[in-house]
Design a protein around this motif. Structure first.
Motif, short mmCIF file in Angstrom:
data_model
loop_
_atom_site.label_atom_id
_atom_site.label_comp_id
_atom_site.label_asym_id
_atom_site.label_seq_id
_atom_site.Cartn_x
_atom_site.Cartn_y
_atom_site.Cartn_z
N LYS A 201 0.81 -1.21 0.00
CA LYS A 201 0.00 0.00 0.00
C LYS A 201 0.85 1.26 0.00
CE LYS A 201 -3.94 2.07 2.43
NZ LYS A 201 -3.37 3.42 2.53
N ASP A 202 1.96 1.25 0.72
CA ASP A 202 2.82 2.42 0.79
C ASP A 202 3.40 2.76 -0.58
OD1 ASP A 202 4.39 4.48 2.30
OD2 ASP A 202 6.07 3.24 1.59
N ILE A 203 3.86 1.74 -1.29
CA ILE A 203 4.42 1.97 -2.62
C ILE A 203 3.33 2.44 -3.58
CG2 ILE A 203 5.55 0.90 -4.61
CD1 ILE A 203 6.97 -0.97 -2.67
N ALA A 204 2.14 1.85 -3.46
CA ALA A 204 1.03 2.26 -4.32
C ALA A 204 0.68 3.73 -4.08
CB ALA A 204 -0.19 1.38 -4.05
N ASP A 205 0.70 4.15 -2.81
CA ASP A 205 0.46 5.56 -2.49
C ASP A 205 1.47 6.46 -3.21
OD1 ASP A 205 -1.74 5.42 -0.82
OD2 ASP A 205 -0.56 5.24 1.00
N LYS A 206 2.73 6.06 -3.13
CA LYS A 206 3.79 6.87 -3.74
C LYS A 206 3.67 6.90 -5.26
CE LYS A 206 7.06 6.12 0.04
NZ LYS A 206 8.33 5.48 0.47
N MET A 207 3.22 5.79 -5.86
CA MET A 207 3.04 5.75 -7.31
C MET A 207 1.94 6.70 -7.76
SD MET A 207 3.52 1.69 -8.22
CE MET A 207 3.33 1.96 -9.99
N VAL A 208 0.85 6.73 -7.00
CA VAL A 208 -0.25 7.63 -7.34
C VAL A 208 0.20 9.08 -7.22
CG1 VAL A 208 -2.54 8.42 -6.67
CG2 VAL A 208 -2.04 5.97 -6.72
N ASP A 209 0.92 9.39 -6.14
CA ASP A 209 1.44 10.75 -5.96
C ASP A 209 2.37 11.12 -7.11
OD1 ASP A 209 0.04 11.10 -3.64
OD2 ASP A 209 1.74 10.77 -2.30
N GLU A 210 3.23 10.19 -7.49
CA GLU A 210 4.20 10.48 -8.55
C GLU A 210 3.51 10.63 -9.90
OE1 GLU A 210 7.84 11.66 -9.73
OE2 GLU A 210 7.25 11.14 -7.67
N ALA A 211 2.39 9.94 -10.09
CA ALA A 211 1.63 10.10 -11.34
C ALA A 211 1.11 11.54 -11.45
CB ALA A 211 0.47 9.12 -11.38
N ASN A 212 0.69 12.10 -10.34
CA ASN A 212 0.25 13.49 -10.34
C ASN A 212 1.41 14.43 -10.65
OD1 ASN A 212 -2.66 13.87 -9.61
ND2 ASN A 212 -2.08 12.58 -7.88
N VAL A 213 2.59 14.12 -10.10
CA VAL A 213 3.77 14.92 -10.39
C VAL A 213 4.10 14.84 -11.88
CG1 VAL A 213 6.26 15.16 -9.99
CG2 VAL A 213 4.73 14.66 -8.07
N ALA A 214 4.05 13.63 -12.43
CA ALA A 214 4.35 13.44 -13.85
C ALA A 214 3.39 14.25 -14.71
CB ALA A 214 4.28 11.96 -14.22
N PHE A 215 2.12 14.23 -14.32
CA PHE A 215 1.14 14.98 -15.10
C PHE A 215 1.46 16.47 -15.07
CE2 PHE A 215 -2.76 17.29 -15.81
CZ PHE A 215 -3.28 16.64 -16.91
N ARG A 216 1.80 16.98 -13.91
CA ARG A 216 2.11 18.40 -13.81
C ARG A 216 3.35 18.77 -14.62
NH1 ARG A 216 4.27 20.89 -8.44
NH2 ARG A 216 6.20 20.23 -9.39
N LEU A 217 4.37 17.92 -14.59
CA LEU A 217 5.58 18.21 -15.35
C LEU A 217 5.29 18.28 -16.85
CD1 LEU A 217 8.12 15.95 -13.41
CD2 LEU A 217 8.01 18.46 -13.41
#
Length: 334
Positions: A201-217
């Motif tokens: 679950k912790d890694i999945a949380d981080k992946m979702v957060d990073e997807a948002n970062v990727a979208f913003r970039l």
């Protein structure tokens, strides 16, 4: 600044509809994308040697570096490398990149150095690749129309595109996945494999957060090009916007990642819907966000993902949004 405002303010994709994307501006876009993909694919290949999750999703048929090189040769000529790499003959040199591109590339390298770097890079990979397989197919048609390139037949299959003459594929090979026969089936398979990764679950949380970062970039790449072209909301109805920067200058961008995918709104001309967080914050003091930094110790602001929702479902929601977007945009525009 509200979380949806960055995506809502981007003019670049909207201007495709009005045929206001010039040859020179598109050159800058594929130059930016080349540095991003070259770095991302280099890191994915390296991490796939030791990370089974990365290995399972590191499909050779998705690689875009070679197709971008073909497009760069089409737009810049046979000496394209010397033209886009003015500081040094190395695609890894940030001095060759615009500020937004260098920031994007720095984030990719930062992710790769983290304990779960492979999984974080997968968030960037699906944001780019699934977008290319979905909305990217619409952008290909827009690109050929905007730049007066010979049009391809509508709804052509991969096999049919392979048989087309060079003048019907040159310049937009980036969007052609010749090694994938059925794009829809491939996207479903990719989504299912992503959903079944061996992660907690912790890694999945981080992946979702990073997807948002990727979208913003990715939004910041477009916003930077808006600055180069002089695209603003005020001159949206003008056929000849005034460039505010030379084609080799960049704009240092910062913003907050939108929690949902606004590509359909961008392409259809609708405004981006507000998130639940924004609705509830009308009477609250807006929180301060930390912008990205162009360094190896980048800190990026994150939106809170609801903890009562299974994170793998959130990953699936984001992926599905990319698939639905292209259908909605296609029906609206065509």
């Amino acid at each position: 600044q509200k979380s949806h405002s960055l995506a809502e303010s981007v003019q670049f994709v909207k201007r495709f509809r009005k045929k206001q994307i010039t040859w020179e501006l598109y050159q800058l876009l594929i130059r930016d994308l080349y540095f991003v993909y070259a770095t991302m694919e280099e890191l994915l290949d390296k991490l796939s040697e030791t990370n089974e999750n990365v290995r399972s999703l590191n499909y050779p048929e998705l690689k875009r570096k070679e197709s971008l090189e073909q497009d760069l040769e089409f737009f810049y000529g046979s000496d394209w490398k010397t033209k886009i790499m003015e500081s040094s003959p190395c695609y890894q040199d940030p001095a060759n990149m615009s500020p937004a591109t260098a920031n994007y590339v720095a984030r990719l390298r930062y992710c790769a150095k983290q304990p779960n770097g492979g999984e974080l890079l997968l968030s960037h990979a699906y944001t780019r690749y699934l977008g290319d397989l979905s909305g990217g197919q619409l952008l290909k048609r827009m690109t050929r129309r905007s730049l007066d390139l010979k049009a391809q037949p509508r709804n052509a299959t991969t096999e049919q595109i392979k048989q087309l003459s060079n003048d019907m594929v040159d310049g937009t090979r980036f969007y052609d996945f010749f090694d994938i026969e059925d794009l829809v089936k491939f996207k479903i398979s990719y989504r299912e494999k992503l959903d079944s990764l061996d992660i907690n679950k912790d890694i999945a949380d981080k992946m979702v957060d990073e997807a948002n970062v990727a979208f913003r970039l990715n939004m910041e790449l477009f916003q930077e090009l808006d600055g180069v072209a002089g695209f603003t909301e005020e001159n949206a109805d003008s056929s000849t916007p005034t460039p505010s920067k030379s084609v080799h200058d960049g704009v240092n961008m910062a913003g907050t990642p939108p929690p949902e995918c606004p590509f359909s709104a961008m392409l259809s001309g609708k405004s981006v819907p507000k998130s639940r967080e924004e609705e509830s914050s009308k009477t609250e003091e807006p929180s301060k966000e930390v912008p990205t930094k162009q360094s190896n110790d980048i800190e990026v602001s994150k939106k809170n993902i609801p903890k009562d929702v299974d994170n793998r479902i959130w990953i699936k929601i984001i992926l599905i949004s990319l698939l639905v977007v292209s259908i909605a945009a296609f029906m609206k525009i065509y």
